[in-house]
Design a protein around this motif. Sequence first.
Motif, mmCIF file in Angstrom:
data_model
loop_
_atom_site.group_PDB
_atom_site.id
_atom_site.type_symbol
_atom_site.label_atom_id
_atom_site.label_comp_id
_atom_site.label_asym_id
_atom_site.label_seq_id
_atom_site.Cartn_x
_atom_site.Cartn_y
_atom_site.Cartn_z
ATOM 1 N N VAL A 1 -2.108 3.809 -1.938
ATOM 2 C CA VAL A 1 -2.313 5.199 -1.492
ATOM 3 C C VAL A 1 -3.287 5.901 -2.439
ATOM 4 O O VAL A 1 -4.192 6.631 -2.007
ATOM 5 C CB VAL A 1 -0.964 5.953 -1.426
ATOM 6 C CG1 VAL A 1 -1.184 7.449 -1.228
ATOM 7 C CG2 VAL A 1 -0.107 5.397 -0.298
ATOM 8 N N CYS B 1 1.200 0.826 4.030
ATOM 9 C CA CYS B 1 1.937 1.113 2.789
ATOM 10 C C CYS B 1 3.214 1.907 3.065
ATOM 11 O O CYS B 1 4.247 1.670 2.431
ATOM 12 C CB CYS B 1 1.069 1.938 1.843
ATOM 13 S SG CYS B 1 -0.153 0.948 1.043
ATOM 14 N N ILE C 1 -2.886 3.107 4.629
ATOM 15 C CA ILE C 1 -1.816 4.057 4.277
ATOM 16 C C ILE C 1 -0.590 3.812 5.157
ATOM 17 O O ILE C 1 0.545 3.812 4.681
ATOM 18 C CB ILE C 1 -2.297 5.520 4.425
ATOM 19 C CG1 ILE C 1 -3.316 5.826 3.333
ATOM 20 C CG2 ILE C 1 -1.128 6.488 4.371
ATOM 21 C CD1 ILE C 1 -3.648 7.286 3.163
#
Lengths: 142, 120
Positions: free
Chosen positions: A49, A65, A62
């Motif tokens: 991030v 993640c 993102i």
Amino acid sequence: MTHYSPPIETVSSPAGVIGELSHAHDDLARLSALLDDAFHELMTSFSVVQLVAAGGGNLLEIERCANRAITALQCGDLANQLIGFTQKRLVGVRETLKIASQLPQIAVTDTARTTGSADFAALDRTAPVQQHAVGAGTIELF
Amino acid sequence: MYSILTVDDSVSMRQMVTFTLKGAGFNVLEAADGREALARAKEKDVNLLLIDLNMPNMDGISLVRALRELPQYKRTPMLILTTESSDAMKAAGKAAGATGWLVKPFDPLKLIEVVKKVIR
């Protein structure tokens, strides 16, 4: 957070006490491994991030993640269950030793049995959490 | 919009299931144990339930069994989401009427995938 835990029971023999302490040791080792793995997963997610925020990645990364982080955060639930089981085991051992400390040594086993101690075979069960890592679990449709 | 009821005594697990499924466009309701879930399911029909196994007041398998006795939940998908993975427990879940068995921790994308596959 509260988790359901079976009722606390005492064990009826020294072997039972040793068994419970061994289970508690193993469960704590599993807890430690789970926490380490979750920490690693979360740090990896945060690093990505941070990289994306600095302009070195894209939104898809993102999202990936975030999904990894959600999987890793579930270690909290697994950890709570392991802690609950370990507490139950230790209280059972404490109650057993309390009974034993009040009796002449020779009569410990028989008296522990007659004071309502549970059958050790029924107590000797493993915690439901057997995972050592926070990688995703399985899915089975019936 | 499909409604899903997530049943778990762990607040954090309910939050993560809700976060995941709301992000995928589902309406998500929550209950902290089987008894509360049974009451909520009677109040409002839901399209799918995600049910933890070990909970106070009423466990997951008892909840599945109780819901299957209600005409409106005879065919509703019910997925057990638990840390338990023993064959004996799975067999008990299947016998009670569960649709599937998911072992925690769940992967968000796979959860969404399986929910989309079985919801009706």
